[in-house]
Each structure stands twice: as structure tokens, then as C-alpha cells.
Design a protein around this motif. Structure first.
Motif, mmCIF file in Angstrom:
data_model
loop_
_atom_site.group_PDB
_atom_site.id
_atom_site.type_symbol
_atom_site.label_atom_id
_atom_site.label_comp_id
_atom_site.label_asym_id
_atom_site.label_seq_id
_atom_site.Cartn_x
_atom_site.Cartn_y
_atom_site.Cartn_z
ATOM 1 N N GLY B 31 0.771 -1.228 0.000
ATOM 2 C CA GLY B 31 0.000 0.000 0.000
ATOM 3 C C GLY B 31 0.805 1.283 0.000
ATOM 4 O O GLY B 31 0.243 2.372 0.060
ATOM 5 N N ASN B 32 2.141 1.204 -0.057
ATOM 6 C CA ASN B 32 2.953 2.434 -0.075
ATOM 7 C C ASN B 32 3.447 2.732 -1.473
ATOM 8 O O ASN B 32 3.657 1.841 -2.270
ATOM 9 C CB ASN B 32 4.179 2.259 0.831
ATOM 10 C CG ASN B 32 3.802 2.273 2.291
ATOM 11 O OD1 ASN B 32 2.832 2.892 2.670
ATOM 12 N ND2 ASN B 32 4.592 1.583 3.100
ATOM 13 N N ALA B 33 3.666 4.008 -1.756
ATOM 14 C CA ALA B 33 4.289 4.373 -3.028
ATOM 15 C C ALA B 33 5.784 4.545 -2.791
ATOM 16 O O ALA B 33 6.214 4.765 -1.665
ATOM 17 C CB ALA B 33 3.686 5.676 -3.541
ATOM 18 N N TYR B 34 6.581 4.469 -3.862
ATOM 19 C CA TYR B 34 8.035 4.531 -3.696
ATOM 20 C C TYR B 34 8.463 5.878 -3.132
ATOM 21 O O TYR B 34 8.128 6.928 -3.658
ATOM 22 C CB TYR B 34 8.714 4.290 -5.052
ATOM 23 C CG TYR B 34 10.210 4.224 -4.933
ATOM 24 C CD1 TYR B 34 10.977 5.376 -5.011
ATOM 25 C CD2 TYR B 34 10.860 3.021 -4.694
ATOM 26 C CE1 TYR B 34 12.341 5.334 -4.873
ATOM 27 C CE2 TYR B 34 12.226 2.965 -4.557
ATOM 28 C CZ TYR B 34 12.970 4.120 -4.637
ATOM 29 O OH TYR B 34 14.321 4.077 -4.493
ATOM 30 N N GLN B 35 9.237 5.827 -2.063
ATOM 31 C CA GLN B 35 9.802 7.065 -1.488
ATOM 32 C C GLN B 35 11.263 6.802 -1.188
ATOM 33 O O GLN B 35 11.598 5.917 -0.404
ATOM 34 C CB GLN B 35 9.114 7.410 -0.172
ATOM 35 C CG GLN B 35 7.774 8.064 -0.321
ATOM 36 C CD GLN B 35 7.019 8.032 1.005
ATOM 37 O OE1 GLN B 35 6.413 7.043 1.356
ATOM 38 N NE2 GLN B 35 7.100 9.109 1.733
ATOM 39 N N HIS B 36 12.127 7.605 -1.773
ATOM 40 C CA HIS B 36 13.554 7.337 -1.683
ATOM 41 C C HIS B 36 14.073 7.360 -0.250
ATOM 42 O O HIS B 36 14.917 6.559 0.143
ATOM 43 C CB HIS B 36 14.328 8.353 -2.527
ATOM 44 C CG HIS B 36 15.787 8.107 -2.505
ATOM 45 N ND1 HIS B 36 16.340 6.923 -2.946
ATOM 46 C CD2 HIS B 36 16.820 8.855 -2.071
ATOM 47 C CE1 HIS B 36 17.654 6.972 -2.804
ATOM 48 N NE2 HIS B 36 17.973 8.124 -2.270
ATOM 49 N N ASN B 37 13.529 8.273 0.560
ATOM 50 C CA ASN B 37 14.068 8.388 1.913
ATOM 51 C C ASN B 37 13.577 7.265 2.829
ATOM 52 O O ASN B 37 14.096 7.086 3.920
ATOM 53 C CB ASN B 37 13.745 9.760 2.515
ATOM 54 C CG ASN B 37 12.263 10.078 2.394
ATOM 55 O OD1 ASN B 37 11.493 9.273 1.871
ATOM 56 N ND2 ASN B 37 11.861 11.256 2.841
ATOM 57 N N ARG B 38 12.569 6.514 2.362
ATOM 58 C CA ARG B 38 12.090 5.441 3.232
ATOM 59 C C ARG B 38 12.512 4.061 2.766
ATOM 60 O O ARG B 38 12.313 3.085 3.473
ATOM 61 C CB ARG B 38 10.570 5.493 3.322
ATOM 62 C CG ARG B 38 10.089 6.728 4.056
ATOM 63 C CD ARG B 38 8.609 6.684 4.298
ATOM 64 N NE ARG B 38 8.255 5.586 5.191
ATOM 65 C CZ ARG B 38 7.016 5.212 5.446
ATOM 66 N NH1 ARG B 38 6.016 5.839 4.874
ATOM 67 N NH2 ARG B 38 6.754 4.218 6.262
ATOM 68 N N VAL B 39 13.076 3.976 1.563
ATOM 69 C CA VAL B 39 13.314 2.657 0.993
ATOM 70 C C VAL B 39 14.328 1.845 1.794
ATOM 71 O O VAL B 39 14.202 0.633 1.929
ATOM 72 C CB VAL B 39 13.742 2.777 -0.496
ATOM 73 C CG1 VAL B 39 15.138 3.320 -0.613
ATOM 74 C CG2 VAL B 39 13.618 1.486 -1.197
ATOM 75 N N ASN B 40 15.298 2.544 2.376
ATOM 76 C CA ASN B 40 16.299 1.864 3.195
ATOM 77 C C ASN B 40 15.640 1.131 4.353
ATOM 78 O O ASN B 40 15.895 -0.045 4.625
ATOM 79 C CB ASN B 40 17.242 2.926 3.779
ATOM 80 C CG ASN B 40 18.658 2.463 3.641
ATOM 81 O OD1 ASN B 40 18.912 1.286 3.459
ATOM 82 N ND2 ASN B 40 19.592 3.393 3.727
ATOM 83 N N GLN B 41 14.734 1.870 5.014
ATOM 84 C CA GLN B 41 14.041 1.299 6.156
ATOM 85 C C GLN B 41 13.131 0.157 5.723
ATOM 86 O O GLN B 41 13.020 -0.855 6.403
ATOM 87 C CB GLN B 41 13.223 2.416 6.793
ATOM 88 C CG GLN B 41 12.711 2.088 8.163
ATOM 89 C CD GLN B 41 11.603 3.054 8.545
ATOM 90 O OE1 GLN B 41 11.216 3.929 7.774
ATOM 91 N NE2 GLN B 41 11.075 2.890 9.723
ATOM 92 N N TRP B 42 12.492 0.301 4.560
ATOM 93 C CA TRP B 42 11.595 -0.746 4.090
ATOM 94 C C TRP B 42 12.343 -2.033 3.825
ATOM 95 O O TRP B 42 11.907 -3.102 4.217
ATOM 96 C CB TRP B 42 10.908 -0.314 2.784
ATOM 97 C CG TRP B 42 9.810 0.667 2.959
ATOM 98 C CD1 TRP B 42 9.086 0.914 4.083
ATOM 99 C CD2 TRP B 42 9.309 1.547 1.961
ATOM 100 N NE1 TRP B 42 8.156 1.887 3.837
ATOM 101 C CE2 TRP B 42 8.275 2.293 2.553
ATOM 102 C CE3 TRP B 42 9.619 1.764 0.619
ATOM 103 C CZ2 TRP B 42 7.559 3.249 1.841
ATOM 104 C CZ3 TRP B 42 8.910 2.712 -0.078
ATOM 105 C CH2 TRP B 42 7.882 3.451 0.531
ATOM 106 N N THR B 43 13.470 -1.917 3.121
ATOM 107 C CA THR B 43 14.211 -3.135 2.800
ATOM 108 C C THR B 43 14.655 -3.818 4.081
ATOM 109 O O THR B 43 14.542 -5.040 4.226
ATOM 110 C CB THR B 43 15.452 -2.861 1.929
ATOM 111 O OG1 THR B 43 16.152 -1.747 2.444
ATOM 112 C CG2 THR B 43 15.080 -2.631 0.492
ATOM 113 N N THR B 44 15.139 -3.009 5.031
ATOM 114 C CA THR B 44 15.564 -3.595 6.309
ATOM 115 C C THR B 44 14.387 -4.291 6.983
ATOM 116 O O THR B 44 14.521 -5.411 7.493
ATOM 117 C CB THR B 44 16.098 -2.512 7.242
ATOM 118 O OG1 THR B 44 16.958 -1.655 6.514
ATOM 119 C CG2 THR B 44 16.854 -3.116 8.393
#
Lengths: 175, 113
Positions: B31-44
Motif C-alpha cells: 500500500g505504499n508508493a516509492y519514497q527514496h528516503n524510506r526505501v532503506n528502512q523498508w528493505t531492512t
């Protein structure tokens, strides 16, 4: 009727497995719960899993070996990765079909070079990602649940004007 | 009979693992759209959730989980893996997930002890 035959094999078979397509790849489409995401699962269907004889776990004798005699040389493998990626991809422009073959070939080549180093009792996993450079962002992350004192990994990223390539080699000690 | 059960417990079960991966991905980035500043946290998050669930299975396996999150931009990506292991006990599972703004590819390798 459970088959009680035991296949007696003196050594466990150490096999190489690659995504080159010599085994079936099954893909399952799952209908999305929410309308805006789709997921697909794919896995390699091993012939070994359907064979009743291989269901019995082979009992290995104890070697009483606590530590690996020879550790995995991550720095040498790093050089191997750099070498292989640079030589294969220096002049290549990204094209879907060509890069598809290239990823498979490169992963086989790297696996063969690492096997040539002859590090005993280590299982090797080579993972290659080749992507087009297109003003997009991406993030590649991996995490492992293993024995940090014995297992290790090696990684190298290569870039040219039209593509990038990331190679990861994981080495896991087989106890 | 005992040996059969032992083999069941120590085999890499793809269905279980793929369910775990799908749940982790949905939970972390559904349900999220791509956000560069959050992608690090998402992958983790994806990777840590996967590993947590996998270790709860209690099987004698070492796991390697890889996650690639890529923005949808018309760019292509190819991935291949080559493994030197024991075919009868080890296995891998890849789940490709996508929504309107990004692709997510999660691969789990399980190696028997």
C-alpha cells in the motif's frame, strides 16, 4: 505405502544448481488481496524432492572437526568478481535478451572460479543482478541467519554508461 | 517412519517460505508508493521480518535473504543465481512483488546444517 528402501550412499551428493533452466521453474500467480499489488512466486523444482529414496537422511560419521581448516578468502573472491564483471561487461550496452544470457553466464563463471579455489566444506551461492541505468532509484539489501565466525560473503558493483551489475557471493560452512 | 518424519522436518519447504516472504513484504511496504528516503528502512524491515519468521520455524537451516526494491521507471533488470550445495536438502525461493510505483524481489536461500 511408504517405501522402506534405503539408498546407501557413502557421501552426500554435492551438486551445482543454477538458474540456467535445466530444472523446471514453476511460477504461481496469486490473486491480489488489494487491487494495487501483484505477487508471483517462483522456485526451482528439484528432481530430488520427488524421489522417495532421497527422503531418508544420510547419516554422516562424525569428523569431530569444530572449525574449518581453511577459511573462505573473501578478498581473493572480491578480486575474482571484479575481474569477471569487468571483462564481461566493459563494452556491453544494456539489452534485455543479451543481459539475460549474460547474467546466467556470469553466475556460472563466477561459481566455477570460486569452486576452483577448492575451499573444502563450504557451500557457495552466487547472486548476480544486472540492471539498466535509467534515472531510477533502487536498493539491494541482504541479511543472513548464519554463523558469523565461519560464514562470509563477498560483493562487487560494476557500472558502465548504460548498465550496472551487482555480484554477491555467499559462502556458508557445512557442519 | 521416524526417518521419514526427520526428512520432512529437515527439507526446505517452498510453500511455507513463500508465504512468510509474501506476508513480510505486504506488512512492510504494502500500500505504499516509492519514497527514496524510506526505501532503506523498508528493505531492512522486509528482510528482518522474513528472517524472524524463518528462525521461528525452528528448522536446522542457515538462511540468506536478499531484497531488491526498484522504482518503476521503465528500466529493466535481470537477476540470476548459481548455487553449489546439496540438492536434496537445500533450496531457494523467489517472490516478485509489485505495485504501481515499485518492484520488489525477495529471494530466500536455505542451507541445511
Amino acid at each position: 505405502m511408504y517405501n522402506k528402501e534405503k539408498a546407501s550412499r557413502p557421501n552426500k551428493k554435492r551438486d551445482s544448481l543454477s538458474s540456467l533452466g535445466s530444472h523446471e521453474v514453476k511460477a504461481k500467480e496469486t490473486s491480489p488481496k488489494t487491487k494495487d499489488s501483484i505477487s508471483t512466486v517462483s522456485y526451482i523444482d528439484d528432481p530430488g524432492h520427488h524421489d522417495d529414496n532421497t527422503r531418508t537422511v544420510v547419516q554422516m560419521e562424525n569428523t569431530y572437526q569444530m572449525e574449518p581448516y581453511k577459511r573462505f578468502p573473501a578478498s581473493i573472491v572480491n578480486d575474482v568478481l571484479k575481474d569477471v564483471l569487468t571483462s564481461y561487461l566493459q563494452e556491453i550496452k544494456y539489452e534485455a535478451e543479451l543481459c539475460r544470457q549474460m547474467t546466467k553466464t556470469i553466475s556460472e563463471v563466477i561459481k566455477a572460479r570460486v569452486k576452483d579455489l577448492m575451499i573444502p566444506r563450504y557451500k557457495i551461492i552466487v547472486l548476480i543482478n544486472i540492471g539498466q541505468l535509467c534515472e531510477q532509484n533502487m536498493c539491494i539489501v541482504s541479511r543472513c541467519l548464519w554463523d558469523a565466525s565461519k560464514d562470509t560473503f563477498s560483493s562487487y558493483t560494476f557500472k558502465n554508461s548504460s548498465l550496472f551489475a551487482v555480484a554477491n557471493v555467499y559462502a556458508v560452512y557445512f557442519e | 517412519m521416524d526417518e521419514f518424519q526427520l526428512a520432512e522436518e529437515t527439507a526446505f519447504v517452498v510453500e511455507e517460505v513463500s508465504t512468510i516472504i509474501k506476508e513480510s513484504v505486504e506488512g512492510a511496504i504494502g500500500g505504499n508508493a516509492y519514497q527514496h528516503n524510506r526505501v532503506n528502512q523498508w528493505t531492512t524491515n522486509v528482510v528482518e521480518q522474513c528472517l524472524g519468521q524463518l528462525s521461528k520455524l525452528g528448522k536446522p537451516f542457515k538462511y540468506i535473504v536478499t531484497c531488491v526494491i526498484m522504482q518503476k521507471n521503465g528500466a529493466g533488470i535481470q537477476a540470476a543465481s548459481s548455487c553449489f550445495w546439496d540438492n536434496t536438502t537445500d533450496g531457494s525461493c523467489t517472490v516478485r512483488w509489485e505495485n504501481k510505483s515499485m518492484h520488489c524481489i525477495v529471494t530466500v536461500f536455505g542451507l541445511a546444517l
